[in-house]
Design a protein around this motif. Structure first.
Motif, short mmCIF file in Angstrom:
data_model
loop_
_atom_site.label_atom_id
_atom_site.label_comp_id
_atom_site.label_asym_id
_atom_site.label_seq_id
_atom_site.Cartn_x
_atom_site.Cartn_y
_atom_site.Cartn_z
N TYR A 201 21.09 10.67 -17.09
CA TYR A 201 21.61 11.87 -16.45
C TYR A 201 22.25 12.80 -17.47
O TYR A 201 22.08 14.03 -17.42
N ALA A 202 22.99 12.22 -18.41
CA ALA A 202 23.64 13.03 -19.45
C ALA A 202 22.61 13.72 -20.33
O ALA A 202 22.76 14.89 -20.71
N HIS B 183 18.59 11.92 -9.03
CA HIS B 183 19.38 10.73 -8.67
C HIS B 183 19.06 10.29 -7.24
O HIS B 183 18.97 9.08 -6.97
N VAL C 159 26.59 4.78 -9.93
CA VAL C 159 26.54 5.65 -11.09
C VAL C 159 27.23 6.98 -10.77
O VAL C 159 27.18 7.47 -9.63
N LYS C 160 27.91 7.55 -11.75
CA LYS C 160 28.59 8.82 -11.55
C LYS C 160 27.56 9.95 -11.61
O LYS C 160 26.86 10.11 -12.61
N SER D 211 23.28 6.47 -16.31
CA SER D 211 24.29 7.46 -16.74
C SER D 211 23.85 8.18 -18.00
O SER D 211 24.01 9.40 -18.14
N THR D 212 23.28 7.41 -18.94
CA THR D 212 22.77 8.01 -20.18
C THR D 212 21.64 8.97 -19.89
O THR D 212 21.56 10.06 -20.49
N THR E 192 23.25 0.53 -14.56
CA THR E 192 24.02 1.73 -14.25
C THR E 192 24.26 2.56 -15.50
O THR E 192 24.17 3.79 -15.49
N GLY E 193 24.58 1.90 -16.62
CA GLY E 193 24.80 2.61 -17.87
C GLY E 193 23.55 3.34 -18.34
O GLY E 193 23.63 4.46 -18.88
#
Length: 382
Positions: free
Chosen positions: A126-127, A143, A167-168, A123-124, A119-120
């Motif tokens: 997507y950022a 996503h 994941v956000k 997230s990285t 998940t991390g």
């Protein structure tokens, strides 16, 4: 998967009796494996248990472990390439998925084993895509593809858990619905009245058909004698190739029948005559696709091109610039304001159910609700 426990005794020498109740060789469990490619029975053993109870407990643990998904060492790039090649989607959707896999997902995650994606890590990614300048809407689309693919991997037992599930995700930008008023729509039609594709613009504004549906409309789907047409296909140019599929709505292969007003029928007849003249004037270049709206040589109009044409003509007509899909919103809004029942509007738009129509055009139906209250009150009050 099944198994059993048994005594683990060696085969006695010839002429010697087998072990009796005082046997000290211990217990073993046997697990029945799936048959091999040759159809032969396969088993796995484990021995060394002092009692039958110990062997049975170990067998139970082994059977539970065997049913658990075993993480795969398959590279993420290989899995996504296989996944996008076998999923069942409409051609335009599949083309979008393939582009996102090749241009975004594989370059970012491809070297990581599928089971190691976290998940991390997502997230990285997507950022970083947002930092590159991609819109939140576009990142959310990526996503969606990742979540679908990893969800399938989880169901297949290739990974223990889908890391994209929690994941956000960047918030999707809401596209503002823009529509023309009745007077603006009339002004636009007056401006394009003498153009070759006038009937197309009128059809958009009197039926609410989608861009691809108009582009793929064939003369065989139009019944001018009875003032109606059938929406059977949607078309698009995918990777440079004209592709036809089923329209959105109530399942694949769904067809909806649309009635036409008298003026639209008259304009379509005039358009048909003009198209016949084009075909006779340049028979050596004409290609027969049986399309109602096409290029001067009979080949399909690229739906993207229709958007460019609309932008230019709206500017020249002095009306607010809108997308082709906003012509559909304009039709729906005007129809509801005219008092047409939302169920009828929903059917003509090809929505899967009326709730979609009511949610999309709540700003109109709220006003209708107030009018309904006043009208009933007037009846009761005389």
């Amino acid at each position: 998967m099944r198994g059993h426990v048994r005594k683990r005794c060696p085969k006695p020498p010839a002429g010697q009796p087998s072990c009796g109740s005082s046997c000290r060789h211990g217990w073993a469990y046997v697990v029945e494996l799936p048959r091999g490619d040759d159809g032969k029975r396969r088993q796995t053993w484990k021995s060394g248990f002092r009692t039958k109870r110990e062997a049975a407990a170990a067998l139970a643990q082994a059977l539970v472990a065997a049913e658990q998904p075993q993480p795969t060492t398959l590279p993420t790039a290989q899995y996504f390439a296989q996944w996008v090649s076998r999923i069942d989607r409409k051609p335009a959707t599949l083309s979008t998925y393939r582009r996102l896999v090749e241009q975004r997902i594989v370059p970012t995650l491809g070297s990581t084993p599928l089971a190691d994606v976290t998940t991390g890590m997502l997230s990285t990614a997507y950022a970083s895509w947002l930092a590159e300048g991609l819109s939140p809407t576009y990142v959310q689309l990526i996503h969606q593809v990742i979540n679908k693919a990893l969800g399938d991997a989880e169901r297949q037992g290739l990974i223990v858990r889908n890391p994209a599930r929690n994941v956000k995700v960047p918030r999707k930008a809401t596209l503002e619905m823009r529509t023309w008023t009745a007077s603006e729509a009339s002004r636009f039609l007056a401006h394009v009245a003498e153009e070759r594709l006038f009937a197309m613009w009128r059809l958009f504004l009197t039926t609410g058909m989608r861009r691809g549906e108009v582009a793929a409309l064939r003369w065989s789907d139009v019944d001018l004698e009875h003032a109606r047409l059938s929406v059977r296909h949607t078309g698009n140019v995918i990777d440079g190739v004209w592709t036809v599929g089923s329209p959105k709505g109530r399942g694949r292969g769904a067809t909806r029948l649309l009635s036409l007003d008298a003026e639209t029928v008259r304009r379509l007849r005039a358009h048909q005559d003009a198209q016949l003249a084009e075909r006779l004037e340049l028979p050596e270049v004409w290609q027969e696709w049986n399309l109602v709206f096409c290029r001067e040589d009979g080949t399909p109009l690229n739906p993207t091109r229709i958007g460019h044409l609309l932008a230019v003509r709206a500017r020249r007509a002095g009306v607010p610039p809108i997308r082709v899909h906003d012509l559909r919103h304009t039709y729906a809004t005007l129809a509801l304001l005219a008092g047409i029942h939302p169920k009828v509007v929903s059917e003509r738009l090809g929505h899967a159910n009326i709730s979609i129509t009511l949610n999309l055009y709540s700003h109109v139906t709220e006003g209708m609700d107030r009018d309904a209250a006043d009208l009933v009150a007037q009846l009761l009050d005389g």
